[in-house]
Design a protein around this motif. Structure first.
Motif, short mmCIF file in Angstrom:
data_model
loop_
_atom_site.label_atom_id
_atom_site.label_comp_id
_atom_site.label_asym_id
_atom_site.label_seq_id
_atom_site.Cartn_x
_atom_site.Cartn_y
_atom_site.Cartn_z
N HIS A 51 0.84 -1.20 0.00
CA HIS A 51 0.00 0.00 0.00
C HIS A 51 0.88 1.25 0.00
O HIS A 51 0.82 2.07 0.93
N PRO A 52 1.70 1.42 -1.03
CA PRO A 52 2.68 2.52 -1.01
C PRO A 52 2.05 3.91 -0.94
O PRO A 52 2.59 4.80 -0.27
N GLU A 53 0.92 4.11 -1.62
CA GLU A 53 0.30 5.44 -1.59
C GLU A 53 -0.27 5.75 -0.22
O GLU A 53 -0.11 6.86 0.29
N GLU A 54 -0.93 4.76 0.38
CA GLU A 54 -1.46 4.95 1.72
C GLU A 54 -0.32 5.18 2.72
O GLU A 54 -0.42 6.04 3.59
N PHE A 55 0.73 4.40 2.58
CA PHE A 55 1.88 4.53 3.46
C PHE A 55 2.44 5.95 3.37
O PHE A 55 2.69 6.60 4.39
N ALA A 56 2.61 6.43 2.15
CA ALA A 56 3.19 7.76 1.96
C ALA A 56 2.30 8.86 2.53
O ALA A 56 2.81 9.87 3.04
N SER A 57 0.99 8.67 2.47
CA SER A 57 0.07 9.72 2.93
C SER A 57 -0.19 9.69 4.42
O SER A 57 -0.60 10.70 5.01
N ARG A 58 0.06 8.53 5.09
CA ARG A 58 -0.31 8.39 6.50
C ARG A 58 0.89 8.32 7.44
O ARG A 58 0.85 8.82 8.55
N VAL A 59 1.95 7.65 7.02
CA VAL A 59 3.02 7.26 7.95
C VAL A 59 4.10 8.33 8.00
O VAL A 59 4.70 8.68 6.98
N GLY B 122 12.75 8.99 3.24
CA GLY B 122 12.28 10.25 3.76
C GLY B 122 11.44 10.16 5.02
O GLY B 122 11.08 11.18 5.60
N VAL B 123 11.12 8.93 5.46
CA VAL B 123 10.33 8.74 6.67
C VAL B 123 11.28 8.52 7.85
O VAL B 123 12.12 7.61 7.80
N PRO B 124 11.22 9.34 8.91
CA PRO B 124 12.10 9.11 10.06
C PRO B 124 11.98 7.67 10.55
O PRO B 124 10.88 7.17 10.81
N THR B 125 13.12 6.99 10.62
CA THR B 125 13.14 5.55 10.91
C THR B 125 14.24 5.23 11.91
O THR B 125 15.37 5.69 11.75
N VAL B 126 13.90 4.42 12.91
CA VAL B 126 14.90 3.91 13.86
C VAL B 126 14.82 2.39 13.84
O VAL B 126 13.73 1.81 13.86
N VAL B 127 15.99 1.76 13.81
CA VAL B 127 16.10 0.30 13.86
C VAL B 127 16.77 -0.08 15.17
O VAL B 127 17.87 0.41 15.48
N LEU B 128 16.13 -0.94 15.95
CA LEU B 128 16.66 -1.37 17.24
C LEU B 128 16.95 -2.86 17.22
O LEU B 128 16.16 -3.66 16.68
N VAL B 129 18.06 -3.27 17.84
CA VAL B 129 18.38 -4.69 17.96
C VAL B 129 19.24 -4.90 19.20
O VAL B 129 20.05 -4.03 19.58
N GLY B 130 19.05 -6.03 19.85
CA GLY B 130 19.92 -6.42 20.95
C GLY B 130 21.11 -7.20 20.42
O GLY B 130 20.96 -8.01 19.48
N ASP B 131 22.27 -6.99 21.00
CA ASP B 131 23.45 -7.70 20.48
C ASP B 131 23.47 -9.17 20.88
O ASP B 131 24.36 -9.92 20.46
N ARG B 132 22.45 -9.61 21.66
CA ARG B 132 22.32 -11.03 22.01
C ARG B 132 21.03 -11.63 21.45
O ARG B 132 20.55 -12.65 21.94
#
Length: 286
Positions: free
Chosen positions: A117-125, A221-231
């Motif tokens: 849903h790329p258009e919806e994603f672009a308009s909402r997220v 262009g969407v602010p994005t954070v990726v989180l992961v534990g090293d274990r």
């Protein structure tokens, strides 16, 4: 005070949704949270509590076949979960900005939604936080053939909960890092143990087939954070690093000593990530 209701997925499956309204109501983004395989929306509760204290409107729901949502209908796919998320958003946030937070399979759900849903994603997220998740290639995580065989059998079992087949010890080893809170381990074990065997087995296959690398182009262009534990043993650090490569502007945060259940193990860090993309979206809106 929250309210709980159901949303119908495209195929008629009922998804149990819970909303925590903003107090006071405002025009800020709605934070919509998607949980992982064999868990429920309850896995987000420590994070939700802090977000609500910050005055944010938060929505979480149980994926199909999980928690209070309806049973599986046929063979599930991660892309199907993307359509489920679209159905939830149509009800809970038909207009206005949305921040999506996805843990494990929930992160894959966000990717699938973006691709389908790329258009919806672009308009909402306006912000995305991907927690302990992967764009694909999960067959390389070292899962043994014995485990794959067990999941194949589970997929063909009657719709009964896993129950005593799931032990606290196994969940601590598989899902947590160095120093987990025993209560968090118990809560996680109880969620997994309440999951129906066919849900476990069928989604295991769906996850092994998941590949949404191309969909990540929609996050540009969407602010994005990726989180992961090293274990993290389920979606090891290399999966998060690949996400950061596929979304070059994303901020990668590696949490020392943590495993897969960051909503419990690193609640403050997950809240910080969600708040950071909310703030970035609000700054952009101004």
């Amino acid at each position: 005070m929250s309210r709980t209701f159901t949303v119908a997925a495209p195929d008629g499956a009922l998804l149990q949704v819970q909303e925590w309204p903003a107090d006071p109501p405002g025009d800020g983004p709605t934070v919509v949270l998607e949980h992982g395989w064999t868990l429920t929306r309850a896995s987000w509760l420590p994070v939700i509590e802090q977000l609500v204290e910050r005055g944010l409107r938060v929505v979480a729901y149980d994926q199909r076949g999980h928690g209070g949502s309806g049973p599986l209908r046929g063979r599930p796919t991660v892309r199907g979960l993307g359509d489920d998320l679209a159905a939830v958003l149509d009800v809970v946030a038909p207009s206005g900005p949305v921040v999506l937070g996805g843990h494990s399979m929930g992160g894959m759900t966000v990717m699938a939604y973006a691709g389908l849903h790329p258009e919806e994603f672009a308009s909402r997220v306006v912000g995305v936080v991907l927690v302990s998740t992967s764009a694909g290639d999960l067959r390389r995580t070292g899962l043994r053939s014995l485990e794959a065989r067990a999941m194949w059998l589970a997929s063909r079992m009657p719709r009964v909960a896993a129950g005593r087949l799931v032990t606290t010890r196994s969940q601590r080893h598989l899902l947590f890092g160095a120093h987990p809170d025993p209560e968090h381990v118990r809560l996680t074990r109880d969620q997994v143990a309440s999951t129906a065997l066919p849900t476990m087995g069928r989604f295991y296959s769906a996850l092994s087939e998941h590949d949404e690398a191309e969909a990540l182009a929609q996050l540009e262009g969407v602010p994005t954070v990726v989180l992961v534990g090293d274990r993290d043993r389920l979606t090891p650090q290399r999966h998060a690093e690949r996400l950061a490569e596929l979304v070059p502007h994303a901020e990668l945060r590696v949490l020392e000593g943590c495993g897969h259940m960051l909503g419990y193990e690193a609640t403050d860090e997950v809240v910080s990530a969600l708040c950071s993309v909310v703030e970035a979206a609000q700054a952009e809106a101004r």
